[in-house]
Design an enzyme around this catalytic site. Structure first.
Site, PDB file in Angstrom:
ATOM      1  N   ASP A  72       0.817  -1.211   0.000  1.00 55.56           N
ATOM      2  CA  ASP A  72       0.000   0.000   0.000  1.00 55.56           C
ATOM      3  C   ASP A  72       0.856   1.268   0.000  1.00 55.56           C
ATOM      4  O   ASP A  72       0.355   2.362   0.266  1.00 55.56           O
ATOM      5  CB  ASP A  72      -0.970   0.005   1.182  1.00 55.56           C
TER       6      ASP A  72
ATOM      7  N   HIS B 289      -6.229  -6.370  13.341  1.00 55.81           N
ATOM      8  CA  HIS B 289      -5.757  -5.244  14.157  1.00 55.81           C
ATOM      9  C   HIS B 289      -6.842  -4.682  15.077  1.00 55.81           C
ATOM     10  O   HIS B 289      -6.632  -3.632  15.692  1.00 55.81           O
ATOM     11  CB  HIS B 289      -5.199  -4.112  13.277  1.00 55.81           C
TER      12      HIS B 289
ATOM     13  N   SER C 155       0.621  -9.111  10.193  1.00 53.57           N
ATOM     14  CA  SER C 155       0.874  -7.711   9.847  1.00 53.57           C
ATOM     15  C   SER C 155       1.358  -7.000  11.105  1.00 53.57           C
ATOM     16  O   SER C 155       0.638  -6.947  12.112  1.00 53.57           O
ATOM     17  CB  SER C 155      -0.411  -7.058   9.328  1.00 53.57           C
TER      18      SER C 155
END
Length: 298
Positions: A21, A50, A97
């Site tokens: 990204d 997250h 992540s």
């Protein structure tokens, strides 16, 4: 902290360079996180996408290494909990992540404050999570056994038929004692024969009464049995496989009629002329009210 014994080997959770990204992860940040991470000081939990709803495990240990391309990669040992394992078994939350805190507690160094589990990682080169072997050996499976609840009814019908057969067997044994319909030549006392017949008739009556009770219980139990609401439509062409209640009742009536007839026969006595005493003679036998003298021939 998760005390689960299930822990992974070192898996890659981030690679230096640009993310998909457009963000950048520096090699220095990865080395600093590997250097400063201490789960006793601050544990990085595993968070689904997250989000801080509930954690799915913890990060146990970190290390940083260079790969063949000259990129720095951050490796971690993680301890997933059962929720993450179940999601992973279903093909969910397959990658990681990282969550970086650049200046952790004003230390001037980056710290791994959390690790997301996701299906769309931003960093490249991350290891796919797989906490189970799809082809596990030594699995134990139960055997499927079809239970036929109608078998109990079949057994009850078979018992009733067997009881009926035993009654007729007793009946024929009375008609043909010792397999032959012949008088005993050594027996000149006809009262003994009548006494034996009375005993045998009593046994027959008890057998018939027992059969009557068993048949009543058998069919009354069937009447009380509730039929299923969605009963499959029966085929009209199929022949019945068992004796019906009407057939049983007809057999029972026949047995009762035989019982009555035998009672009448058992009550018949040898005809004796009035005023003349009975004289026992050798080779003279009584059959249904008639005296037969075998010494005179036929």
């Amino acid at each position: 902290m998760n005390k689960s014994k299930l822990k992974t080997d070192f898996i890659c959770i981030a690679t230096s360079g640009y993310t998909v990204d457009g963000r950048q992860i520096t090699a220095q940040e990865l080395h600093e996180m590997a250097e400063t991470y201490d789960p006793e000081h601050y544990t990085a939990n595993l968070w689904p996408e997250h989000r801080r709803w509930f954690n799915m495990g913890q990060v146990i240990e970190l290390k940083a290494e260079e790969n063949e391309k000259g990129e720095t990669q951050l490796f971690a040992i993680i301890a997933p909990n059962k929720e993450l394992i179940e999601y992973n078994r279903a093909g969910q939350y397959l990658f990681t992540s990282i969550e970086i805190t650049p200046n952790f507690r004003n230390s001037g160094k980056a710290y791994l404050s959390g690790l997301g589990v996701t299906d769309s990682p931003a960093s490249v080169g991350t290891t796919e999570l797989k906490f189970f072997n799809a082809e596990q050996k030594g699995s134990v499976c139960g055997e499927f056994i079809k239970v036929d609840f109608s078998a109990k009814e079949d057994v009850e019908e078979e018992k009733a038929l067997r009881t009926l057969a035993n009654v007729f067997k007793k009946l024929f044994s009375i008609l043909r004692p010792n397999g032959k319909n012949e008088p005993n030549p050594n027996n000149n006392n006809h009262k003994e024969d009548h006494a034996m017949n009375d005993k045998q008739f009593a046994q027959l009556i008890e057998a018939v009464k027992g059969l009557d009770a068993k048949i009543d219980n058998h069919f009354s139990a069937k009447v009380e049995t509730k039929e299923p609401e969605n009963k499959p439509e029966e085929k009209k062409d199929e022949q019945p496989q068992s004796v019906t209640a009407e057939q049983f009742n007809q057999l029972l009536i026949t047995v009762q009629a035989l019982d009555k007839k035998f009672n009448e026969l058992s009550q018949e006595q040898t005809t004796v002329p009035s005023g003349v005493p009975t004289v026992e003679k050798e080779n003279v036998y009584s059959l249904n009210g008639y005296n037969i003298d075998l010494s005179k021939g036929f």
